[in-house]
Design an enzyme around this catalytic site. Structure first.
Site, PDB file in Angstrom:
ATOM      1  N   HIS A  14       0.830  -1.204   0.000  1.00  0.00           N
ATOM      2  CA  HIS A  14       0.000   0.000   0.000  1.00  0.00           C
ATOM      3  C   HIS A  14       0.858   1.244   0.000  1.00  0.00           C
ATOM      4  CE1 HIS A  14      -0.411   0.949   4.641  1.00  0.00           C
ATOM      5  NE2 HIS A  14       0.832   0.701   4.297  1.00  0.00           N
ATOM      6  N   CYS A  33       5.964   5.873   4.514  1.00  0.00           N
ATOM      7  CA  CYS A  33       4.734   5.200   4.053  1.00  0.00           C
ATOM      8  C   CYS A  33       4.130   5.893   2.841  1.00  0.00           C
ATOM      9  CB  CYS A  33       3.707   5.126   5.180  1.00  0.00           C
ATOM     10  SG  CYS A  33       4.128   3.875   6.390  1.00  0.00           S
ATOM     11  N   HIS A  39       4.996   0.104  -0.619  1.00  0.00           N
ATOM     12  CA  HIS A  39       5.768  -0.704   0.325  1.00  0.00           C
ATOM     13  C   HIS A  39       4.804  -1.753   0.856  1.00  0.00           C
ATOM     14  CE1 HIS A  39       3.702   2.112   2.973  1.00  0.00           C
ATOM     15  NE2 HIS A  39       3.810   1.191   3.923  1.00  0.00           N
ATOM     16  N   HIS A  41       3.514  -4.890   3.911  1.00  0.00           N
ATOM     17  CA  HIS A  41       3.488  -5.359   5.300  1.00  0.00           C
ATOM     18  C   HIS A  41       3.041  -6.814   5.332  1.00  0.00           C
ATOM     19  CE1 HIS A  41       3.847  -1.324   7.018  1.00  0.00           C
ATOM     20  NE2 HIS A  41       2.959  -0.932   6.132  1.00  0.00           N
ATOM     21  N   ASP A  79      -4.892 -10.545   0.131  1.00  0.00           N
ATOM     22  CA  ASP A  79      -3.569 -11.177   0.224  1.00  0.00           C
ATOM     23  C   ASP A  79      -2.808 -11.065  -1.099  1.00  0.00           C
ATOM     24  OD1 ASP A  79      -1.503 -12.647   1.463  1.00  0.00           O
ATOM     25  OD2 ASP A  79      -2.252 -14.506   0.574  1.00  0.00           O
ATOM     26  N   HIS A  80      -1.556 -10.605  -1.001  1.00  0.00           N
ATOM     27  CA  HIS A  80      -0.708 -10.399  -2.181  1.00  0.00           C
ATOM     28  C   HIS A  80      -1.325  -9.411  -3.168  1.00  0.00           C
ATOM     29  CE1 HIS A  80       1.408 -13.743  -0.407  1.00  0.00           C
ATOM     30  NE2 HIS A  80       2.428 -13.494  -1.211  1.00  0.00           N
ATOM     31  N   GLU A 129       0.017  -4.343  11.947  1.00  0.00           N
ATOM     32  CA  GLU A 129       0.698  -3.945  10.703  1.00  0.00           C
ATOM     33  C   GLU A 129       2.210  -4.158  10.806  1.00  0.00           C
ATOM     34  OE1 GLU A 129      -0.533  -0.343   8.054  1.00  0.00           O
ATOM     35  OE2 GLU A 129       1.091   0.318   9.331  1.00  0.00           O
TER      36      GLU A 129
HETATM   37 NI    NI Z   1       2.537   0.976   5.511  1.00  0.00          NI
END
Ligand code: NI
Length: 140
Positions: A14, A33, A39, A41, A79-80, A129
């Site tokens: 995100h 961020c 990037h 998580h 997911d992914h 996160e």
């Molecule tokens: Ni982030």
């Protein structure tokens, strides 16, 4: 009342970015961020429901059913994925941990009530996160 928790995980990319702000303001508020090229998580999610055990099974809810619901409604959709562009229910939203727990709640809460004929309610969604940062939502 017994509280039952299903823990699950997903990986997603995100970017935290407010379109109404300048690049400088975004970096000032969101720091790394706001990185333009995203990037990621490794998220841990805990979904807790509450209810009374059914005397026929001894279960508040069958873990198998809760797992399937969380996977189908949330995990397979995020997911992914890139949360900013791949997930229809997050379209146009800031993809903070806070936004995610509320959006996940809005999807899961009515479905949990429906699948248990109103006997079991969603109690909490906890979304971690990073090792040090998480959000919890209790529906209010
Ligand atoms: Ni982030």
């Amino acid at each position: 009342m017994i509280y039952i928790t299903r823990e699950t995980h997903f990986c997603a990319a995100h970017k935290l970015w407010n379109e109404k702000w300048s690049k400088e303001k975004n970096f000032e508020v969101f720091g790394p961020c706001a990185n333009e090229n995203w990037h990621g998580h490794n998220f841990d999610m805990r979904v807790t429901v509450k209810g009374k055990p059914d005397p026929k099974t001894g279960f508040v809810i069958n873990f198998k059913d809760l797992k399937q619901l969380v996977n189908e409604e949330i995990i397979y959709k995020v997911d992914h994925k890139n949360l900013n562009i791949d997930v229809p229910f997050l379209e146009g939203k800031l993809t903070s941990c806070e936004t995610l727990v509320v959006e996940f709640w809005n999807i899961l809460a009515p479905k949990i009530l429906k699948m248990t004929d109103g006997q079991v309610a969603l109690h909490c969604i906890k979304l971690t996160e990073t090792k040090n940062n998480y959000a919890e939502y209790y529906g209010e």
